[in-house]
Motif scaffolding. Structure first.
Motif, PDB file in Angstrom:
ATOM      1  N   UNK A 126     -15.055  -3.583  -0.468  1.00 20.73           N
ATOM      2  CA  UNK A 126     -14.426  -2.802   0.640  1.00 20.73           C
ATOM      3  C   UNK A 126     -12.840  -3.353   0.797  1.00 20.73           C
ATOM      4  N   UNK A 127     -12.507  -4.648   0.592  1.00 23.50           N
ATOM      5  CA  UNK A 127     -11.160  -4.962   0.426  1.00 23.50           C
ATOM      6  C   UNK A 127     -10.084  -4.152  -0.750  1.00 23.50           C
ATOM      7  N   UNK A 128     -10.727  -4.530  -1.727  1.00 21.07           N
ATOM      8  CA  UNK A 128     -10.009  -3.994  -2.849  1.00 21.07           C
ATOM      9  C   UNK A 128      -9.900  -2.517  -2.927  1.00 21.07           C
ATOM     10  N   UNK A 129     -10.903  -1.770  -2.444  1.00 17.88           N
ATOM     11  CA  UNK A 129     -10.811  -0.310  -2.737  1.00 17.88           C
ATOM     12  C   UNK A 129     -10.076   0.415  -1.572  1.00 17.88           C
ATOM     13  N   UNK A 130     -10.360  -0.115  -0.312  1.00 14.79           N
ATOM     14  CA  UNK A 130      -9.857   0.629   0.902  1.00 14.79           C
ATOM     15  C   UNK A 130      -8.618   0.043   1.438  1.00 14.79           C
ATOM     16  N   UNK A 131      -8.507  -1.298   1.780  1.00 17.02           N
ATOM     17  CA  UNK A 131      -7.246  -1.865   2.148  1.00 17.02           C
ATOM     18  C   UNK A 131      -6.165  -2.110   1.061  1.00 17.02           C
ATOM     19  N   UNK A 132      -6.593  -2.326  -0.319  1.00 16.71           N
ATOM     20  CA  UNK A 132      -5.704  -2.664  -1.185  1.00 16.71           C
ATOM     21  C   UNK A 132      -5.189  -1.326  -1.811  1.00 16.71           C
ATOM     22  N   UNK A 133      -6.151  -0.721  -2.628  1.00 17.94           N
ATOM     23  CA  UNK A 133      -5.896   0.480  -3.684  1.00 17.94           C
ATOM     24  C   UNK A 133      -5.538   1.669  -2.557  1.00 17.94           C
ATOM     25  N   UNK A 134      -6.158   2.029  -1.732  1.00 20.38           N
ATOM     26  CA  UNK A 134      -6.034   3.303  -0.874  1.00 20.38           C
ATOM     27  C   UNK A 134      -4.664   2.877  -0.104  1.00 20.38           C
ATOM     28  N   UNK A 135      -4.603   1.883   0.495  1.00 21.70           N
ATOM     29  CA  UNK A 135      -3.546   1.545   1.459  1.00 21.70           C
ATOM     30  C   UNK A 135      -2.005   1.620   0.506  1.00 21.70           C
ATOM     31  N   UNK A 136      -1.943   1.213  -0.527  1.00 20.24           N
ATOM     32  CA  UNK A 136      -0.884   1.159  -1.450  1.00 20.24           C
ATOM     33  C   UNK A 136      -0.572   2.494  -1.760  1.00 20.24           C
ATOM     34  N   UNK A 137      -1.574   3.308  -2.445  1.00 19.86           N
ATOM     35  CA  UNK A 137      -1.423   4.733  -2.724  1.00 19.86           C
ATOM     36  C   UNK A 137      -0.762   5.422  -1.423  1.00 19.86           C
ATOM     37  N   UNK A 138      -1.427   5.373  -0.029  1.00 13.96           N
ATOM     38  CA  UNK A 138      -0.953   6.187   0.859  1.00 13.96           C
ATOM     39  C   UNK A 138       0.439   5.859   1.158  1.00 13.96           C
ATOM     40  N   UNK A 139       0.893   4.552   1.102  1.00 10.63           N
ATOM     41  CA  UNK A 139       2.280   4.113   1.446  1.00 10.63           C
ATOM     42  C   UNK A 139       3.105   4.697   0.504  1.00 10.63           C
ATOM     43  N   UNK A 140       2.707   4.915  -0.759  1.00  9.89           N
ATOM     44  CA  UNK A 140       3.737   5.089  -1.877  1.00  9.89           C
ATOM     45  C   UNK A 140       4.012   6.704  -1.776  1.00  9.89           C
ATOM     46  N   UNK A 141       3.026   7.397  -1.484  1.00 10.11           N
ATOM     47  CA  UNK A 141       3.032   8.857  -1.297  1.00 10.11           C
ATOM     48  C   UNK A 141       3.681   9.312  -0.056  1.00 10.11           C
ATOM     49  N   UNK A 142       3.525   8.558   1.058  1.00 10.91           N
ATOM     50  CA  UNK A 142       4.361   8.998   2.327  1.00 10.91           C
ATOM     51  C   UNK A 142       5.867   8.337   2.114  1.00 10.91           C
ATOM     52  N   UNK A 143       6.063   7.280   1.458  1.00  8.23           N
ATOM     53  CA  UNK A 143       7.570   7.051   1.518  1.00  8.23           C
ATOM     54  C   UNK A 143       8.239   7.732   0.675  1.00  8.23           C
ATOM     55  N   UNK A 144       7.573   8.217  -0.540  1.00 10.40           N
ATOM     56  CA  UNK A 144       8.199   9.300  -1.337  1.00 10.40           C
ATOM     57  C   UNK A 144       8.626  10.651  -0.636  1.00 10.40           C
TER      58      UNK A 144
END
Length: 443
Positions: free
Chosen positions: A226-244
């Motif tokens: 749960x932590x690796x997929x949602x908190x880390x992978x999903x969280x990083x991808x979401x931040x990157x997309x939004x900031x771009x």
């Protein structure tokens, strides 16, 4: 020893990666890009919150699946009754089905932009790929695809972030909670949260863990998953997309490929292709994970096996995959449709979260009820999701009831709100009577 343990966990995890594959999809990307292009960094706090709440939702769903070792529909039917089980199935099928159609439209459009072949052709091709792959290959095929493609998507979007200038001061200001006025601000907040806290993600968790054969003995691995997929992978991808999007895009009306194309003259062709490939990969992973959600629930309700060895389940997966090709004919701008689909799914999510929390506190349903901390997390999750979804529904109602779509959304929200009130009343009754095994509700 620690390194070996970490390698074992990395190789052993999987079920929540399917949830992450759905969460890291074009609907989420649509909401993130539209939010960044419309309001700059103002909704960054929602992006951060979405990863935290998404991980919390998957943790609770994971816990229910491990403790019951059964599908969520079967558990609901056994402890609450058949009517509640059917309501859960209907809620999930509506939300996942709508998302499936819009995401297929997205994938077909991106594929057409990359290859020059028409979107209708691509919709047929992708629906056949899904039908053959998932109905023939089963869960392991979906999980492997999710692991590979989600990892690729995260890398692509993070890479695009490095070629885009980010205003760190403005981004820091976006961490202060506020929702821009109007329906659009509430819709985008609901859409962003709906990407991480969605009924499809919560309901599928018990089935994917059963497909892996996980039990309470695998709790540590499940938490890591749960932590690796949602908190880390999903969280990083979401931040990157939004900031771009917040950094360089200023047109909230951009289409599915328009956002990627706009990056070319602004920050270079590399950013355009990284973003476009990331969007393509996200669409593929989301369709792969989302396709199995309604068949899981329907098979559970009908008493079928939830794997491809059961011909009825296999046929349901193939049928849902093939029908999704019709999404290419839905009119309208894709990003707008994606955000609408997420928001509608988010309206149906608080009900499912409350069901999970209710069952986790029923000693007749689980051998180990929730701790106080787990209940606090669950209540906060339900509260935030209910408030944000409620704000959007309220603003939809304020916009007028002449539109059939608005009436359908309000009716959908009304039925689920009544069901939630019923669950709360039952929970209060159980607590007051101190009944360890609440009576099954008559249908």
């Amino acid at each position: 020893m620690a390194a070996t343990s970490l390698r074992d966990r990395l190789s052993g995890m999987g079920p929540t990666w399917l949830a992450g594959a759905i969460a890291t999809g074009p609907a989420t990307i649509g909401a993130l890009v539209t939010a960044g292009a419309s309001f700059d960094y103002a909704l960054l706090w929602v992006v951060v919150l979405s990863a935290v709440l998404g991980a919390t939702a998957q943790y609770l769903a994971m816990r229910l699946g491990l403790l019951t070792e059964a599908g969520i529909v079967a558990v609901v039917e056994e402890h609450l009754g058949e009517a509640w089980a059917w309501l859960l199935v209907a809620d999930a099928v509506v939300a996942a089905g709508l998302a499936q159609l819009v995401i297929m439209k997205t994938l077909a459009g991106v594929s057409a932009a990359v290859t020059g072949v028409g979107p209708v052709v691509w919709a047929v091709v992708w629906s056949l790929v899904l039908a053959v792959g998932l109905a023939g290959g089963g869960y392991r095929y979906a999980e492997l695809g999710a692991k590979v493609l989600v990892s690729l998507v995260v890398l692509l979007f993070v890479a695009s972030l490095f070629v885009v200038p980010v205003d760190l001061g403005a981004a820091a200001a976006g961490l202060v909670p506020s929702i821009p006025a109007g329906v659009e601000g509430a819709l985008l907040a609901a859409g962003i949260l709906g990407g991480a806290v969605h009924i499809a993600l919560v309901t599928m968790q018990s089935y994917t863990m059963r497909a892996r054969g996980w039990t309470v003995e695998d709790a540590a691995l499940a938490r890591f998953d749960v932590a690796a997929s949602m908190l880390v992978a999903f969280g990083i991808a979401s931040l990157a997309i939004f900031l771009v999007a917040a950094s360089v895009l200023g047109d909230p009306g951009l289409g599915v490929v328009g956002a990627a194309n706009a990056l070319g003259p602004l920050v270079g062709a590399d950013a355009r292709w990284l973003f476009l490939l990331g969007l393509w990969g996200a669409a593929v992973t989301t369709l792969g994970g989302n396709t199995v959600v309604p068949p899981y629930l329907v098979a559970d309700k009908m008493g079928w096996r939830q794997d491809t060895e059961d011909g009825r389940y296999r046929a349901t997966v193939a049928a849902f995959a093939l029908v999704s090709a019709l999404g290419v004919f839905i009119p309208g701008a894709v990003f707008g449709l994606l955000v609408q689909a997420l928001a509608i799914g988010f309206v149906g999510t608080p009900f499912v979260l409350l069901l999970v929390l209710y069952l986790l506190n029923d000693p007749g349903a689980v051998p180990e009820t929730n701790s106080a901390l787990e209940n606090v997390g669950g209540v906060l999750l339900i509260g935030v999701s209910t408030v944000v979804a409620g704000q959007w529904v309220q603003r939809v109602a304020a916009g007028g009831l002449a539109d059939p779509a608005s009436l359908a959304i309000l009716a959908f929200a009304g039925v689920l709100a009544a069901a939630m009130l019923g669950l709360v009343a039952m929970a209060v009754r159980d607590r007051l009577t101190d009944d360890p095994e609440p009576a099954v509700v008559a249908d």
